[in-house]
Write an enzyme that holds these catalytic residues in place. Sequence first.
Site, PDB file in Angstrom:
ATOM      1  N   TYR A   1      -3.320  -1.074   9.517  1.00 38.05           N
ATOM      2  CA  TYR A   1      -3.257  -1.473   8.113  1.00 38.05           C
ATOM      3  C   TYR A   1      -1.893  -1.155   7.509  1.00 38.05           C
ATOM      4  O   TYR A   1      -1.280  -2.001   6.841  1.00 38.05           O
ATOM      5  CB  TYR A   1      -4.366  -0.769   7.339  1.00 38.05           C
ATOM      6  CG  TYR A   1      -4.406  -1.121   5.875  1.00 38.05           C
ATOM      7  CD1 TYR A   1      -4.951  -2.332   5.450  1.00 38.05           C
ATOM      8  CD2 TYR A   1      -3.909  -0.248   4.909  1.00 38.05           C
ATOM      9  CE1 TYR A   1      -4.996  -2.661   4.105  1.00 38.05           C
ATOM     10  CE2 TYR A   1      -3.948  -0.577   3.567  1.00 38.05           C
ATOM     11  CZ  TYR A   1      -4.497  -1.780   3.169  1.00 38.05           C
ATOM     12  OH  TYR A   1      -4.525  -2.100   1.836  1.00 38.05           O
TER      13      TYR A   1
ATOM     14  N   SER B   1       0.832  -1.200   0.000  1.00 37.44           N
ATOM     15  CA  SER B   1       0.000   0.000   0.000  1.00 37.44           C
ATOM     16  C   SER B   1       0.862   1.243   0.000  1.00 37.44           C
ATOM     17  O   SER B   1       1.912   1.294   0.657  1.00 37.44           O
ATOM     18  CB  SER B   1      -0.899   0.019   1.233  1.00 37.44           C
ATOM     19  OG  SER B   1      -1.508   1.284   1.380  1.00 37.44           O
TER      20      SER B   1
END
Length: 332
Positions: free
Chosen positions: A206, A193
């Site tokens: 996350y 990410s």
Amino acid sequence: MDLMEIFFISLGAVVVLYHVVKLVLFSRILFPKLWFPLSKSFFTSMGEWAVVTGASEGIGRAYAFALAERGMNVVIMSRTRERLDLVAKEIGEATDQTVKVITTDFINENVFSEIEDQLKDLDIGILVNNVGVLPGVVPSRYLECENLDQMITKVINCNVKTMAKMCKIILPGMEKRCTTISLGKGLIVNISSGIATVPFPYYSLYAASKIFVERVSQGLQAEYKDKGIIIQAVAPFGVSTRMVSYQKTNIVTLSAENFVKSSLQYIRAGDRTNGSICHSILGWILQHIPLKIFYAECVLHSLQSYIKNQLKKSQPPKSSRSTAALENQTYL
């Protein structure tokens, strides 16, 4: 010319050379086809089969389609049989490639022995570890996450454990192929990410899970590069998937198909890539913003408000909102 003049001329030359090198490296991002060309047989030379986790929608589905279009048979994996069957039918009709469906829920603890049994007889040349869980569509403080204990387990099992376990299952076959073929082949793409570029408040859990993805990918690439195996972490920013309620596409938020098409051009670009020009620029900007400014409450609240507004504009179905964090598309 005295020593002081020589020193400053040499220093200036070094600075100019440094920036020329940086410019050349940046041009590699702008022109991936020129710098990182791929032959027509590049993907099929890896092996007969590609395995894609989280392939029922979004980025995973786009990778499965793209690899099938390039001549690969594909194994698609997710927890929803109905969606997988539909994707398998669409890929088969569009490409005439064979599609194998494996239904599994990576949030659960003990699923990998069964997966390994179903994959053991396949000549697997490509693995795409795409499956991932986002704790919430709207960024929030760590303790504000709903059902935090359960979410910690889900994020670790899905984002961390699954990637490591799937590499453990697939890598031995790739390494064995290296001993029997003069040019060892294998490709593993691990979806990370863009927000893992820096410690990212409101996405702490996350982002940390995606840093794990990147570090393991980079370490494994150092270990297996000499064997002809490519292991790369791909770190996108905005991609319009159900996980983010299908935000409208624009120059920053790409469709899953366009992102995957772009990211495949960077396969030979190193052990980490953002997968597209605009996302690479975003990553560079994020790295150069002073963290004190980025971490200011007003900035974080503005980010939170912006995402809320974008979600309102996209007007997703209610059912999508309730299940988005549990599905298998990776957005950030």
